[in-house]
Design a protein around this motif. Structure first.
Motif, mmCIF file in Angstrom:
data_model
loop_
_atom_site.group_PDB
_atom_site.id
_atom_site.type_symbol
_atom_site.label_atom_id
_atom_site.label_comp_id
_atom_site.label_asym_id
_atom_site.label_seq_id
_atom_site.Cartn_x
_atom_site.Cartn_y
_atom_site.Cartn_z
ATOM 1 N N GLY A 615 0.831 -1.208 0.000
ATOM 2 C CA GLY A 615 0.000 0.000 0.000
ATOM 3 C C GLY A 615 0.861 1.252 0.000
ATOM 4 N N TRP A 616 1.917 1.234 0.823
ATOM 5 C CA TRP A 616 2.801 2.400 0.882
ATOM 6 C C TRP A 616 3.505 2.590 -0.458
ATOM 7 C CZ3 TRP A 616 7.686 4.009 0.029
ATOM 8 C CH2 TRP A 616 8.069 5.225 0.576
ATOM 9 N N PHE A 617 4.039 1.522 -1.011
ATOM 10 C CA PHE A 617 4.776 1.629 -2.271
ATOM 11 C C PHE A 617 3.860 2.067 -3.414
ATOM 12 C CE2 PHE A 617 7.627 -1.304 0.049
ATOM 13 C CZ PHE A 617 8.818 -0.619 -0.106
ATOM 14 N N LEU A 618 2.603 1.600 -3.410
ATOM 15 C CA LEU A 618 1.647 2.047 -4.423
ATOM 16 C C LEU A 618 1.319 3.521 -4.246
ATOM 17 C CD1 LEU A 618 -0.700 -1.071 -4.411
ATOM 18 C CD2 LEU A 618 0.432 -0.162 -6.452
ATOM 19 N N GLU A 619 1.070 3.935 -3.006
ATOM 20 C CA GLU A 619 0.737 5.332 -2.731
ATOM 21 C C GLU A 619 1.850 6.281 -3.142
ATOM 22 O OE1 GLU A 619 -2.079 4.587 1.227
ATOM 23 O OE2 GLU A 619 -0.077 5.455 1.421
ATOM 24 N N HIS A 620 3.081 5.815 -3.043
ATOM 25 C CA HIS A 620 4.220 6.687 -3.326
ATOM 26 C C HIS A 620 4.842 6.438 -4.696
ATOM 27 C CE1 HIS A 620 3.718 7.030 1.040
ATOM 28 N NE2 HIS A 620 4.279 8.202 0.923
ATOM 29 N N GLY A 621 4.102 5.759 -5.561
ATOM 30 C CA GLY A 621 4.511 5.625 -6.946
ATOM 31 C C GLY A 621 5.667 4.692 -7.198
ATOM 32 N N ARG A 622 5.983 3.822 -6.245
ATOM 33 C CA ARG A 622 7.105 2.898 -6.440
ATOM 34 C C ARG A 622 6.659 1.555 -7.001
ATOM 35 N NH1 ARG A 622 10.808 5.938 -7.578
ATOM 36 N NH2 ARG A 622 8.957 7.188 -7.950
ATOM 37 N N LEU A 623 5.373 1.295 -7.000
ATOM 38 C CA LEU A 623 4.821 0.083 -7.581
ATOM 39 C C LEU A 623 3.625 0.452 -8.453
ATOM 40 C CD1 LEU A 623 4.593 -2.660 -4.768
ATOM 41 C CD2 LEU A 623 6.109 -2.656 -6.746
ATOM 42 N N SER A 624 3.501 -0.212 -9.603
ATOM 43 C CA SER A 624 2.255 -0.163 -10.366
ATOM 44 C C SER A 624 1.400 -1.339 -9.898
ATOM 45 C CB SER A 624 2.538 -0.298 -11.864
ATOM 46 O OG SER A 624 3.103 -1.574 -12.143
ATOM 47 N N ALA A 625 0.110 -1.287 -10.170
ATOM 48 C CA ALA A 625 -0.759 -2.397 -9.788
ATOM 49 C C ALA A 625 -0.313 -3.708 -10.435
ATOM 50 C CB ALA A 625 -2.209 -2.069 -10.133
ATOM 51 N N PRO A 626 0.021 -3.709 -11.737
ATOM 52 C CA PRO A 626 0.483 -4.976 -12.340
ATOM 53 C C PRO A 626 1.760 -5.507 -11.690
ATOM 54 C CG PRO A 626 -0.156 -3.435 -14.053
ATOM 55 C CD PRO A 626 -0.144 -2.668 -12.772
ATOM 56 N N ARG A 627 2.685 -4.600 -11.363
ATOM 57 C CA ARG A 627 3.941 -5.058 -10.758
ATOM 58 C C ARG A 627 3.696 -5.573 -9.348
ATOM 59 N NH1 ARG A 627 9.007 -4.974 -12.512
ATOM 60 N NH2 ARG A 627 10.778 -4.692 -11.100
ATOM 61 N N SER A 628 2.770 -4.962 -8.652
ATOM 62 C CA SER A 628 2.414 -5.454 -7.325
ATOM 63 C C SER A 628 1.872 -6.878 -7.415
ATOM 64 C CB SER A 628 1.377 -4.526 -6.692
ATOM 65 O OG SER A 628 0.929 -5.034 -5.454
ATOM 66 N N LYS A 629 1.020 -7.128 -8.407
ATOM 67 C CA LYS A 629 0.495 -8.484 -8.603
ATOM 68 C C LYS A 629 1.619 -9.441 -8.986
ATOM 69 C CE LYS A 629 -4.027 -6.786 -10.146
ATOM 70 N NZ LYS A 629 -4.965 -6.674 -11.304
ATOM 71 N N ALA A 630 2.567 -8.954 -9.789
ATOM 72 C CA ALA A 630 3.683 -9.802 -10.204
ATOM 73 C C ALA A 630 4.512 -10.232 -9.004
ATOM 74 C CB ALA A 630 4.548 -9.061 -11.224
ATOM 75 N N ILE A 631 4.654 -9.352 -8.023
ATOM 76 C CA ILE A 631 5.397 -9.707 -6.808
ATOM 77 C C ILE A 631 4.707 -10.865 -6.094
ATOM 78 C CG2 ILE A 631 5.953 -8.913 -4.476
ATOM 79 C CD1 ILE A 631 6.755 -6.233 -5.686
ATOM 80 N N THR A 632 3.390 -10.799 -5.969
ATOM 81 C CA THR A 632 2.658 -11.877 -5.305
ATOM 82 C C THR A 632 2.802 -13.187 -6.070
ATOM 83 O OG1 THR A 632 1.063 -10.344 -4.321
ATOM 84 C CG2 THR A 632 0.372 -12.638 -4.557
#
Length: 667
Positions: A615-632
Motif C-alpha cells: 500500500g505504501w509503495f503504491l501510494e508513493h509511486g514505487r509500484l504499479s498495480a500490475p507489478r504489485s500483482k507480479a510480486i505476489t
C-alpha cells in the motif's frame, strides 16, 4: 488506454515470470552447508551447547510435576552447572577464567534458547547482566574480587535496574546511593514503593549480591545514575536492611526467581561503587573522565548492549524450535483427499500452508544473518582487545542492536503463534512445546528495553547522524536538534540517502525507471525499494518535527504527534539492514546448492517485505498495480521451489531431538 497499458504490463510480467522459472531446476539442499551458514564462525561453540542441552531436557517434560520452588532449584542447579563447565565463560577476560570472546558468548546464548527458556534467562541474568555489569562497569579491584566466582557460578547475583515506577526511563530511577563522608560508606535507600527494584531475576531466591542502579549523591549533589554492589543475602537470609519479596506467578519463565528489593539505608564500602566511568576519591570528591552527566549515563548504558544482542538471538532460537515443529508436522499430517483418489494431501502441499510458514522461515534465515552482523560488531567494539570503544562505532552498534533486538523478538512472537496455529489443536497441548515457547518468550519484547522505545533510539541515530550531541539528546532534544537544521541537510547526511543515490544510477532504467524495469529477483532492486522507503519516511518524519517546532509547538507535544512516523522510519531502516546483511552473506558464498537455496530465501524475504507494505509503495509511486500483482505471483513461485527442501531448511537449525519434544506432532 490505461486499461490496455495495465493489461500489456501484466502479460509482460507473466511472460517474464514463466521464462524465469520454466528452466529452473528443482532446488536441492545441503543441510550441512545450510547449517554452516546459520552457525557462522562459532559452529564448535554452538555444537558444544547442543550437546549440553540434553542434560536438562527433563525440564521440558510436561509430565514432570514440580512445585515452583523445586523447579527453581532444578533451574539454579543447571545454571550453576553451566558455569562449572566453562560454557558461560566465553565472553569474560582470560585472566578471570574466561575466553575473551564476546562473539562466542552470544553464539552460546542463542543456542541455549533451543532448550528450557528458564535456564536461558537465569543464565542471562547471572552471566550476562550481573557478570557483564561487574565486568563492563567495574575496574580491576572488582574484577579480581568477583569475576572468577561469577563465571564459575559460585557467586549468584542480580542486575537491579528496573523499578516499579521506572522501567525504560532509567535516568529517572528513584533509588538513592548517598556517600557518607563521616564513615566513607555509600548508603543505599529506597525512598518509596515506586522506587523499589522490581522484576529482578535471581532476587526472590538465589541472589547473594546485586548490582544496584541508583542516583548517586556526593557532597549533597546528585551525580546521576551509577551502579553499586550491594549484598542482598547473607547465609541464605536477607542481608541487614534489605527486604525481599517474590514477584509471584508470571505468564511464563516460572523457573526464574523474579523478586522485589527494598533498601533501608543499607551501608556498603565506598569501593563498592562500580567506577569505570566515575569514582569517589579518598577525600570524598566525585571525579569522572566524562564531564557531561548525560553523556556519562549513556556511555555507561552503552557498555551493557550485549544484553540486547543476546535477547534478540534468543528470540531467534525459540523461533527456530517452533518452525521446526510446525514444518515437520506439516510434512506428516494429511488432510482431505485429492480428486484423483491418491489419498489425503500433506499440509505443506497446500498453498496457504506454504504461505503461513515458508515466509517465516525465510525471515528467520534473514534475521540470523542480521544477528550475526550485530554480534560481529559487538565483538569488534567491546572485544577483549578494545576496552575503550570508539564513540561513533559504539553509537552505531547501540542503534543497530536496539533495532535488531526489536524485530527479532517481534518475529519470535509472530512465528511461534503462527506455528502453533499451523499445528491445529495438537499444537495447543502443553506437551508439544508451544505453551512454553509462547509464555516464556512473550516477555522478550520488553526485556532489555520496550521494542518501541528501542526503535526511538534507532530513529535518534538516523535523524542526528550520531552527531557530537547524540549522547545528550532525549526525545525532546532530538526534536530541537532536527528543528535547528534544514530538512534537506538531515536527509542528505543519512547513509540511506547516499546509498539510494548510488544505486539509482546503476539499476536498469536509470534514475527514472529503476523501480519499474528492474527484475523482481534482482537484489539491487529489492534493496533500492527498501532504501527508498526508509529515506522517504525519514524525510517525512524530519519535516513533521521541524514544522511542528517552527509553528511554535512544544517539543514534547510535537514528538508525541510525530512518534508513529519516527518509529515507522526506524522499522524501515532495520528492514533494510536485515536484507543488506542477508544479501551480503549469500553473495559471499561459492556457487552451489547452498547458495541457490539461500538466494531463494533471500528473494522470498525481500519480496514478502515489499508485499506486506505494498500500500505504501503504491501510494508513493514505487509500484504499479500490475507489478504489485507480479510480486505476489513471484512469491508463490519461490515457495513452490522451496517446498521440496522445507525439511532440510529446518533440519539445518540443528535443534537436538532430545530437546525438540513434540513427539505427538512430529513422531
Amino acid at each position: 488506454m490505461a486499461l490496455d497499458t495495465d493489461q500489456h504490463a501484466t502479460t509482460t510480467d507473466r511472460r517474464e515470470e514463466r521464462a524465469a522459472h520454466r528452466g529452473a531446476p528443482p532446488l536441492t539442499a545441503d543441510v550441512a552447508g545450510l547449517r554452516a551458514f546459520l552457525d557462522g564462525p562459532y559452529a564448535e561453540v554452538r555444537d558444544e551447547v547442543r550437546r549440553g542441552l540434553a542434560d536438562h531436557a527433563s525440564l521440558l517434560d510436561e509430565d514432570v510435576d514440580l512445585s515452583r520452588d523445586e523447579l527453581r532449584e532444578r533451574v539454579r542447579d543447571i545454571v550453576v552447572g553451566i558455569g562449572g563447565t566453562g560454557q558461560a565463560a566465553h565472553g569474560f577476560p582470560p585472566a578471570h577464567g574466561g575466553g575473551g570472546d564476546i562473539g562466542a558468548s552470544v553464539a552460546a546464548f542463542e543456542t541455549l534458547a533451543y532448550g528450557d527458556l528458564s535456564v536461558l534467562v537465569k543464565s542471562g541474568v547471572q552471566y550476562g547482566l550481573f557478570g557483564g555489569a561487574v565486568q563492563q562497569l567495574g575496574t580491576a579491584r572488582h574484577h579480581d574480587a568477583y569475576l572468577a566466582d561469577i563465571v564459575a557460578g559460585r557467586l549468584l547475583g542480580c542486575f537491579a535496574m528496573t523499578e516499579t515506577g521506572h522501567g525504560s526511563n532509567v535516568q529517572q530511577l528513584g533509588t538513592v546511593a548517598r556517600h557518607d563522608p563521616d564513615t566513607d560508606e555509600i548508603v543505599v535507600t529506597t525512598p518509596d514503593d515506586t522506587a523499589r527494584k522490581d522484576y529482578i531475576g535471581n532476587a526472590a531466591r538465589d541472589g547473594e549480591l546485586a548490582v544496584v542502579f541508583a542516583q548517586l549523591e556526593v557532597g549533597g549533589e546528585r551525580r546521576g545514575v551509577h551502579a553499586v554492589l550491594v549484598p542482598i543475602r547473607v547465609d541464605g537470609e536477607p542481608a541487614p536492611g534489605v527486604r525481599i519479596e517474590d514477584c509471584g506467578a508470571k505468564i511464563g519463565l516460572e523457573g526464574v526467581d523474579n523478586g522485589r528489593l527494598w533498601f533501608d539505608d543499607v551501608r556498603v564500602p565506598r569501593d563498592n561503587l562500580l567506577d569505570r566511568f566515575a569514582t569517589i576519591d579518598e577525600d570524598g570528591e566525585y571525579r569522572s573522565s566524562i564531564d557531561n552527566p548525560d553523556r556519562r549515563f549513556f556511555t555507561m548504558l552503552g557498555t551493557l548492549v550485549q544484553g540486547r544482542v543476546s535477547v534478540g538471538g534468543a528470540g531467534l532460537g525459540a523461533s527456530k524450535v517452533a518452525l521446526t515443529i510446525a514444518v515437520r508436522y506439516a510434512l506428516r499430517r494429511r488432510q482431505f483427499e485429492t480428486e484423483k483418489g491418491e489419498g489425503e494431501t500433506l499440509l505443506l502441499d497446500y498453498g496457504m500452508h506454504q504461505r503461513r510458514l515458508l515466509p517465516l522461515l525465510a525471515r528467520t534465515y534473514a534475521l540470523t544473518a542480521a544477528q550475526e552482523e550485530v554480534a560481529r560488531q559487538l565483538h569488534e567494539v567491546f572485544g577483549a582487545d578494545t576496552p575503550d570503544a570508539d564513540d561513533r562505532a559504539r553509537r552505531a552498534l547501540e542503534s543497530r542492536a536496539a533495532g535488531t533486538k526489536a524485530v527479532t523478538t517481534w518475529h519470535a512472537t509472530r512465528a511461534i503463534q503462527e506455528a502453533r496455529e499451523a499445528c491445529g489443536g495438537a499444537g495447543y497441548l502443553s506437551a508439544n512445546r508451544f505453551a512454553a515457547l509462547k509464555a516464556d518468550t512473550d516477555v522478550f519484547t520488553t526485556f532489555e528495553g520496550d521494542n518501541h522505545v528501542l526503535l526511538q533510539l534507532v530513529a535518534k541515530g538516523l535523524l542526528t547522524d550520531y552527531s557530537s550531541e547524540f549522547e545528550d539528546l532525549d526525545q525532546f532534544g532530538m526534536v530541537r536538534f532536527v528543528a535547528g537544521l534544514a530538512v534537506d541537510t538531515v536527509i542528505e547526511r543519512t547513509a540511506a540517502h547516499q546509498l539510494l543515490e548510488r544505486i539509482r544510477d546503476v539499476l536498469p532504467g536509470g534514475r527514472d525507471g529503476w523501480d519499474q524495469e528492474a527484475g523482481l529477483l534482482d537484489p539491487d532492486y529489492q534493496l533500492a525499494m527498501l532504501r527508498y522507503r526508509e529515506e522517504h519516511q525519514l524525510a517525512g518524519a524530519a519535516r513533521r518535527l521541524k514544522a511542528g517546532v517552527d509553528d511554535g509547538g512544544d517539543p514534547g507535544v510535537v514528538f508525541r504527534t510525530v512518534q508513529d512516523h519516527v518509529i515507522g522510519a526506524a522499522r524501515s531502516h532495520v528492514d533494510r539492514l536485515v536484507l543488506e546483511a542477508f544479501v551480503a552473506r549469500v553473495r559471499a558464498l561459492p556457487e552451489g546448492h547452498t547458495r541457490e537455496v539461500l538466494t531463494a530465501l533471500s528473494d522470498l524475504y525481500a519480496l514478502t517485505t515489499i508485499e506486506a507494505d505494498r500500500g505504501w509503495f503504491l501510494e508513493h509511486g514505487r509500484l504499479s498495480a500490475p507489478r504489485s500483482k507480479a510480486i505476489t505471483r513471484e512469491v508463490g513461485a519461490i515457495m513452490r521451489r522451496l517446498r521440496p527442501v522445507a525439511r532440510d531448511l529446518v533440519d539445518a537449525f540443528g535443534v537436538p531431538e532430545d530437546v525438540l519434544g513434540a513427539e505427538d506432532l512430529i513422531g
